[in-house]
Design a protein around this motif. Structure first.
Motif, mmCIF file in Angstrom:
data_model
loop_
_atom_site.group_PDB
_atom_site.id
_atom_site.type_symbol
_atom_site.label_atom_id
_atom_site.label_comp_id
_atom_site.label_asym_id
_atom_site.label_seq_id
_atom_site.Cartn_x
_atom_site.Cartn_y
_atom_site.Cartn_z
ATOM 1 N N PRO A 184 0.863 -1.195 0.061
ATOM 2 C CA PRO A 184 0.089 0.096 0.186
ATOM 3 C C PRO A 184 0.907 1.350 0.015
ATOM 4 N N VAL A 185 0.476 2.025 -0.846
ATOM 5 C CA VAL A 185 1.124 3.381 -1.131
ATOM 6 C C VAL A 185 1.516 4.249 0.374
ATOM 7 N N GLY A 186 0.116 4.588 0.808
ATOM 8 C CA GLY A 186 0.411 5.328 2.054
ATOM 9 C C GLY A 186 1.132 4.676 3.211
ATOM 10 N N SER A 187 1.047 3.307 3.371
ATOM 11 C CA SER A 187 1.660 2.617 4.664
ATOM 12 C C SER A 187 3.172 2.678 4.281
ATOM 13 N N THR A 188 3.558 2.605 3.011
ATOM 14 C CA THR A 188 4.882 2.172 2.858
ATOM 15 C C THR A 188 5.737 3.738 3.093
ATOM 16 N N ILE A 189 4.830 4.631 2.487
ATOM 17 C CA ILE A 189 5.468 6.141 2.672
ATOM 18 C C ILE A 189 5.694 6.384 4.280
ATOM 19 N N VAL A 190 4.557 6.008 4.837
ATOM 20 C CA VAL A 190 4.822 6.327 6.359
ATOM 21 C C VAL A 190 5.817 5.733 7.142
ATOM 22 N N SER A 191 6.150 4.313 6.502
ATOM 23 C CA SER A 191 7.043 3.347 7.124
ATOM 24 C C SER A 191 8.343 4.150 6.793
ATOM 25 N N ALA A 192 8.398 4.690 5.562
ATOM 26 C CA ALA A 192 9.845 5.347 5.443
ATOM 27 C C ALA A 192 10.132 6.388 6.190
ATOM 28 N N ASP A 193 9.165 7.402 6.568
ATOM 29 C CA ASP A 193 9.257 8.171 7.396
ATOM 30 C C ASP A 193 9.547 7.702 8.813
ATOM 31 N N ILE A 194 8.939 6.605 9.294
ATOM 32 C CA ILE A 194 9.392 5.976 10.461
ATOM 33 C C ILE A 194 10.784 5.860 10.718
ATOM 34 N N VAL A 195 11.248 5.074 9.555
ATOM 35 C CA VAL A 195 12.758 4.685 9.429
ATOM 36 C C VAL A 195 13.581 5.922 9.672
ATOM 37 N N VAL A 196 13.345 6.928 8.910
ATOM 38 C CA VAL A 196 14.143 8.081 9.063
ATOM 39 C C VAL A 196 14.108 8.457 10.228
ATOM 40 N N PHE A 197 12.916 8.673 11.088
ATOM 41 C CA PHE A 197 12.973 9.307 12.231
ATOM 42 C C PHE A 197 13.810 8.565 13.220
#
Length: 284
Positions: free
Chosen positions: A256-269
């Motif tokens: 899922p696009v939204g979940s993947t983008i948020v997961s990337a944000d979490i990793v960067v955080f």
């Protein structure tokens, strides 16, 4: 690796994928700019509340049968932003209570309407797509893309033109009022811009994940930078990079696009938090 590159090249040959990339990057950029102000002013949850309002408005638009739900979702979300701001200043109803009331109420009403007046046989799929943005970003039309470009341009121009005023209101609202700045007016402007971004972001990450798109890049940048300008620039870079990476990964891995983008944000955080922790120990 060759197979992944080939799959990406095949996906990028479709115009709808380029539409999604353009819209996704613009939304991420606008979200990151405003996210810093919302976090510093402790308005983070207003994004969550407005996203639920947008979900309810979208449900109403679906029941009415509008081909373009933006004509209902946008004005309703903007009105809700104004009401949240005004109600939050009422001593009888505090800001967090007002957000909880409006967000939970509109989410419940929207889901009830979608069940009472179903527009398709797959209600669960429709609700899931609206809440998490599973495939909505890949169904954009050229009109949607140009509308997003226009609205994003409005947000960017307003932010640049009123940067100093937004900076002042963000850090010291009392001092801003003392110097003659219309703090209430700029708070209202911030709320309306937030509503615009919420409406834009619904097709990208869905209504439940919008807050993450606004908050995570700002929090990540704050781990390493202290000045307002540096945090905004870093937040914008993080948000755009995570959005691009998330969408490309979703194309390859079929996630899922939204979940993947948020997961990337979490990793960067987490990476930025780790770096700040190491730097803190080094200084001490």
């Amino acid at each position: 690796m060759a197979e992944i590159i080939e799959k990406l090249q095949h996906s990028l040959s479709f115009s709808i994928v380029w539409y999604a990339l353009i819209v996704g990057l613009l939304i991420s950029l606008c979200s990151s700019l405003l996210g810093v102000t919302l976090v510093l002013k402790r308005f983070s949850f207003i994004g969550d509340g407005l996203s639920h309002v947008a979900f309810g408005a979208m449900a109403v638009a679906s029941v009415v049968g509008l081909t373009n739900n933006m004509f209902i979702v946008l004005p309703v979300t903007v009105i809700a932003a104004v009401l949240l701001l005004r109600t939050g200043q009422n001593t009888k109803i505090k800001g967090d209570a007002a957000i909880a009331m409006i967000s939970v109420g509109t989410l419940a009403v929207g889901y009830m309407l979608m069940n009472l007046f179903p527009t398709s046989s797959n209600i669960s799929g429709d609700v899931c797509g609206t809440l998490f943005g599973s495939t909505l970003i890949l169904s954009l039309t050229p009109f949607d893309v140009w509308l997003c470009i226009g609205m994003s341009a409005v947000v960017l121009v307003i932010f640049v033109l009123f940067y100093n005023k937004i900076f002042s209101v963000t850090f010291d609202e009392s001092f801003s009022k003392a110097t003659g700045i219309n703090s209430d007016g700029y708070n209202l402007l911030i709320a309306i811009i937030t509503a615009l971004i919420i409406v834009l972001a619904m097709n990208l990450v869905g209504s439940l994940l919008i807050s993450a798109l606004i908050i995570f890049p700002a929090l990540s940048a704050m781990r390493l930078f202290k000045s307002f300008r540096s945090v905004i620039i870093c937040s914008a870079v993080i948000s755009v990079v995570c959005a691009a990476a998330g969408m490309l990964i979703s194309l390859v891995a079929s996630t899922p696009v939204g979940s993947t983008i948020v997961s990337a944000d979490i990793v960067v955080f987490l990476v930025f938090w780790l770096i700040s922790a190491i730097m803190g120990k080094t200084k001490t």
